[in-house]
Motif scaffolding. Structure first.
Motif, PDB file in Angstrom:
ATOM      1  N   CYS A  59      11.996   1.145   4.643  1.00  0.00           N
ATOM      2  CA  CYS A  59      11.280   1.424   5.887  1.00  0.00           C
ATOM      3  C   CYS A  59      10.546   0.186   6.393  1.00  0.00           C
ATOM      4  CB  CYS A  59      10.292   2.565   5.649  1.00  0.00           C
ATOM      5  SG  CYS A  59       9.367   3.058   7.112  1.00  0.00           S
ATOM      6  N   THR A  60      10.697  -0.100   7.669  1.00  0.00           N
ATOM      7  CA  THR A  60      10.002  -1.243   8.274  1.00  0.00           C
ATOM      8  C   THR A  60       8.700  -0.836   8.952  1.00  0.00           C
ATOM      9  OG1 THR A  60      11.352  -0.955  10.267  1.00  0.00           O
ATOM     10  CG2 THR A  60      12.125  -2.550   8.631  1.00  0.00           C
ATOM     11  N   ASP A  61       8.378   0.450   8.931  1.00  0.00           N
ATOM     12  CA  ASP A  61       7.096   0.925   9.464  1.00  0.00           C
ATOM     13  C   ASP A  61       6.098   0.984   8.314  1.00  0.00           C
ATOM     14  OD1 ASP A  61       7.621   1.559  12.304  1.00  0.00           O
ATOM     15  OD2 ASP A  61       9.095   2.948  11.438  1.00  0.00           O
ATOM     16  N   ASP A  62       5.174   0.045   8.294  1.00  0.00           N
ATOM     17  CA  ASP A  62       4.250  -0.083   7.168  1.00  0.00           C
ATOM     18  C   ASP A  62       2.852   0.448   7.457  1.00  0.00           C
ATOM     19  OD1 ASP A  62       6.311  -1.326   5.797  1.00  0.00           O
ATOM     20  OD2 ASP A  62       5.661  -3.348   6.365  1.00  0.00           O
ATOM     21  N   SER A  63       2.610   0.918   8.656  1.00  0.00           N
ATOM     22  CA  SER A  63       1.278   1.393   9.010  1.00  0.00           C
ATOM     23  C   SER A  63       0.918   2.649   8.228  1.00  0.00           C
ATOM     24  CB  SER A  63       1.201   1.701  10.498  1.00  0.00           C
ATOM     25  OG  SER A  63       0.004   2.384  10.811  1.00  0.00           O
ATOM     26  N   PRO A  64      -0.288   2.727   7.682  1.00  0.00           N
ATOM     27  CA  PRO A  64      -0.735   3.970   7.030  1.00  0.00           C
ATOM     28  C   PRO A  64      -0.692   5.166   7.965  1.00  0.00           C
ATOM     29  CG  PRO A  64      -2.185   2.165   6.421  1.00  0.00           C
ATOM     30  CD  PRO A  64      -1.262   1.631   7.491  1.00  0.00           C
ATOM     31  N   LEU A  65      -0.835   4.934   9.282  1.00  0.00           N
ATOM     32  CA  LEU A  65      -0.732   6.036  10.234  1.00  0.00           C
ATOM     33  C   LEU A  65       0.677   6.636  10.218  1.00  0.00           C
ATOM     34  CD1 LEU A  65      -2.664   4.470  13.242  1.00  0.00           C
ATOM     35  CD2 LEU A  65      -3.400   6.422  11.857  1.00  0.00           C
ATOM     36  N   PHE A  66       1.678   5.786  10.135  1.00  0.00           N
ATOM     37  CA  PHE A  66       3.059   6.259  10.062  1.00  0.00           C
ATOM     38  C   PHE A  66       3.300   6.985   8.742  1.00  0.00           C
ATOM     39  CE2 PHE A  66       7.508   5.926   8.948  1.00  0.00           C
ATOM     40  CZ  PHE A  66       8.169   6.197  10.137  1.00  0.00           C
TER      41      PHE A  66
ATOM     42  N   ALA B  21      -6.239  10.839  -1.245  1.00  0.00           N
ATOM     43  CA  ALA B  21      -7.463  10.054  -1.066  1.00  0.00           C
ATOM     44  C   ALA B  21      -7.141   8.605  -0.717  1.00  0.00           C
ATOM     45  CB  ALA B  21      -8.310  10.125  -2.337  1.00  0.00           C
ATOM     46  N   LEU B  22      -6.158   8.033  -1.395  1.00  0.00           N
ATOM     47  CA  LEU B  22      -5.740   6.662  -1.078  1.00  0.00           C
ATOM     48  C   LEU B  22      -5.229   6.563   0.350  1.00  0.00           C
ATOM     49  CD1 LEU B  22      -3.793   5.548  -4.298  1.00  0.00           C
ATOM     50  CD2 LEU B  22      -5.914   4.557  -3.417  1.00  0.00           C
ATOM     51  N   LEU B  23      -4.412   7.534   0.730  1.00  0.00           N
ATOM     52  CA  LEU B  23      -3.836   7.509   2.075  1.00  0.00           C
ATOM     53  C   LEU B  23      -4.908   7.678   3.142  1.00  0.00           C
ATOM     54  CD1 LEU B  23      -1.301   7.262   3.720  1.00  0.00           C
ATOM     55  CD2 LEU B  23      -0.905   9.705   3.416  1.00  0.00           C
ATOM     56  N   ALA B  24      -5.862   8.565   2.902  1.00  0.00           N
ATOM     57  CA  ALA B  24      -6.953   8.753   3.851  1.00  0.00           C
ATOM     58  C   ALA B  24      -7.757   7.464   4.013  1.00  0.00           C
ATOM     59  CB  ALA B  24      -7.860   9.886   3.390  1.00  0.00           C
ATOM     60  N   ALA B  25      -8.003   6.779   2.903  1.00  0.00           N
ATOM     61  CA  ALA B  25      -8.734   5.509   2.969  1.00  0.00           C
ATOM     62  C   ALA B  25      -7.939   4.474   3.762  1.00  0.00           C
ATOM     63  CB  ALA B  25      -9.023   5.007   1.557  1.00  0.00           C
TER      64      ALA B  25
ATOM     65  N   PHE C  35       0.828  -1.205   0.000  1.00  0.00           N
ATOM     66  CA  PHE C  35       0.000   0.000   0.000  1.00  0.00           C
ATOM     67  C   PHE C  35       0.864   1.258   0.000  1.00  0.00           C
ATOM     68  CE2 PHE C  35      -2.246   3.349   2.388  1.00  0.00           C
ATOM     69  CZ  PHE C  35      -3.352   3.509   1.569  1.00  0.00           C
ATOM     70  N   LYS C  36       1.997   1.225   0.702  1.00  0.00           N
ATOM     71  CA  LYS C  36       2.886   2.391   0.711  1.00  0.00           C
ATOM     72  C   LYS C  36       3.283   2.785  -0.710  1.00  0.00           C
ATOM     73  CE  LYS C  36       6.128   0.697   3.340  1.00  0.00           C
ATOM     74  NZ  LYS C  36       7.355   0.606   4.178  1.00  0.00           N
ATOM     75  N   PHE C  37       3.594   1.793  -1.526  1.00  0.00           N
ATOM     76  CA  PHE C  37       4.015   2.086  -2.896  1.00  0.00           C
ATOM     77  C   PHE C  37       2.858   2.602  -3.745  1.00  0.00           C
ATOM     78  CE2 PHE C  37       7.116  -0.908  -1.286  1.00  0.00           C
ATOM     79  CZ  PHE C  37       8.310  -0.321  -1.690  1.00  0.00           C
TER      80      PHE C  37
ATOM     81  N   GLU D  83      -7.083   1.351   8.700  1.00  0.00           N
ATOM     82  CA  GLU D  83      -6.190   0.985   9.801  1.00  0.00           C
ATOM     83  C   GLU D  83      -6.857   1.231  11.155  1.00  0.00           C
ATOM     84  OE1 GLU D  83      -1.894   0.231  11.045  1.00  0.00           O
ATOM     85  OE2 GLU D  83      -3.333  -0.483   9.568  1.00  0.00           O
ATOM     86  N   LEU D  84      -7.501   2.360  11.289  1.00  0.00           N
ATOM     87  CA  LEU D  84      -8.181   2.669  12.552  1.00  0.00           C
ATOM     88  C   LEU D  84      -9.340   1.719  12.808  1.00  0.00           C
ATOM     89  CD1 LEU D  84      -8.283   6.578  12.348  1.00  0.00           C
ATOM     90  CD2 LEU D  84      -6.689   5.147  13.654  1.00  0.00           C
ATOM     91  N   ALA D  85      -9.947   1.234  11.736  1.00  0.00           N
ATOM     92  CA  ALA D  85     -11.110   0.352  11.888  1.00  0.00           C
ATOM     93  C   ALA D  85     -10.720  -1.060  12.305  1.00  0.00           C
ATOM     94  CB  ALA D  85     -11.896   0.310  10.578  1.00  0.00           C
ATOM     95  N   VAL D  86      -9.518  -1.512  11.930  1.00  0.00           N
ATOM     96  CA  VAL D  86      -9.163  -2.916  12.152  1.00  0.00           C
ATOM     97  C   VAL D  86      -8.130  -3.112  13.259  1.00  0.00           C
ATOM     98  CG1 VAL D  86      -9.700  -3.501   9.761  1.00  0.00           C
ATOM     99  CG2 VAL D  86      -7.342  -2.933  10.390  1.00  0.00           C
TER     100      VAL D  86
END
Length: 212
Positions: free
Chosen positions: A179-186, A99-103, A61-63, A108-111
């Motif tokens: 980067c090893t931080d894959d969370s969309p929040l990061f 828009a992709l990042l917001a989604a 997803f980051k890419f 992430e917050l939901a799961v």
């Protein structure tokens, strides 16, 4: 007779400028990718577990976000390099990546449990992210600003800022492989701040070198 010759000369110059501008942008983006890759592999390289990480949605997803940003920003920068560019109609092109990042953040917050949100946002590589995305992107940004000089942007600061977004998206794409931080929040926090640095530098630089 002299007027006709002048008109012909101006027309010829205009044709040469258009060809030169296309060539400048094509050369700049190829050189920018090559330079970003060289800096990335010289200083960082891919994360050791990249094969396993590539099996996860968060890593891929980051890419999706960074490539969308780099591609849409580059197209917009090319448009804004022309004096006849319609800024209001062109700017929505840049909305795909946010828009992709917001989604991704919403998902992430939901799961994930609320008590893990802070740790995911802070991550373990925030300082590295803020250092290396601008470091990887500064050379490509300089190349894009040089290409911008071949155009005639009516809003040089905006065109430079979008060039900074392009360089930031490109740099973030390479950095994401390390980067090893894959969370969309990061990503939404630290990648955004790092890219914003390049965006600001692009705006400041273009007002000096791309004004006409």
């Amino acid at each position: 007779m002299e007027t006709r010759e002048l008109i012909k000369a101006l027309s010829a110059d205009a044709r040469r400028s258009r060809i030169s501008m296309r060539a400048a942008w094509s050369s700049a983006v190829l050189a920018a990718v090559a330079l970003a890759a060289a800096i990335f592999f010289a200083l960082l390289g891919a994360r050791p577990d990249i094969a396993d990480a590539a099996q996860t949605f968060r890593f891929l997803f980051k890419f999706g976000v960074t490539v969308a940003l780099a591609a849409s920003a580059f197209g917009l920068a090319n448009i804004l390099s022309r004096p006849e560019a319609d800024v209001r109609r062109s700017l929505p092109r840049i909305a795909i990546a946010p828009a992709l990042l917001a989604a991704g953040v919403i998902a992430e917050l939901a799961v994930t449990p609320p008590d893990t949100w802070s740790a995911r946002l802070v991550g373990t590589n925030s300082l590295v992210c803020l250092t290396f995305i601008p470091l990887i992107g500064i050379g490509p940004l300089a190349l894009l600003l040089l290409a911008l000089r071949h155009g005639a942007p009516s809003h040089p600061g905006l065109a430079g800022a979008v060039s900074g977004l392009t360089a930031g998206g490109l740099a973030a794409t390479f950095y994401a492989a390390h980067c090893t931080d894959d969370s969309p929040l990061f990503v939404a926090t630290w990648y955004t701040i790092a890219i914003a640095i390049l965006t600001l530098l692009g705006a400041l630089g273009a007002t000096r070198i791309a004004r006409w």
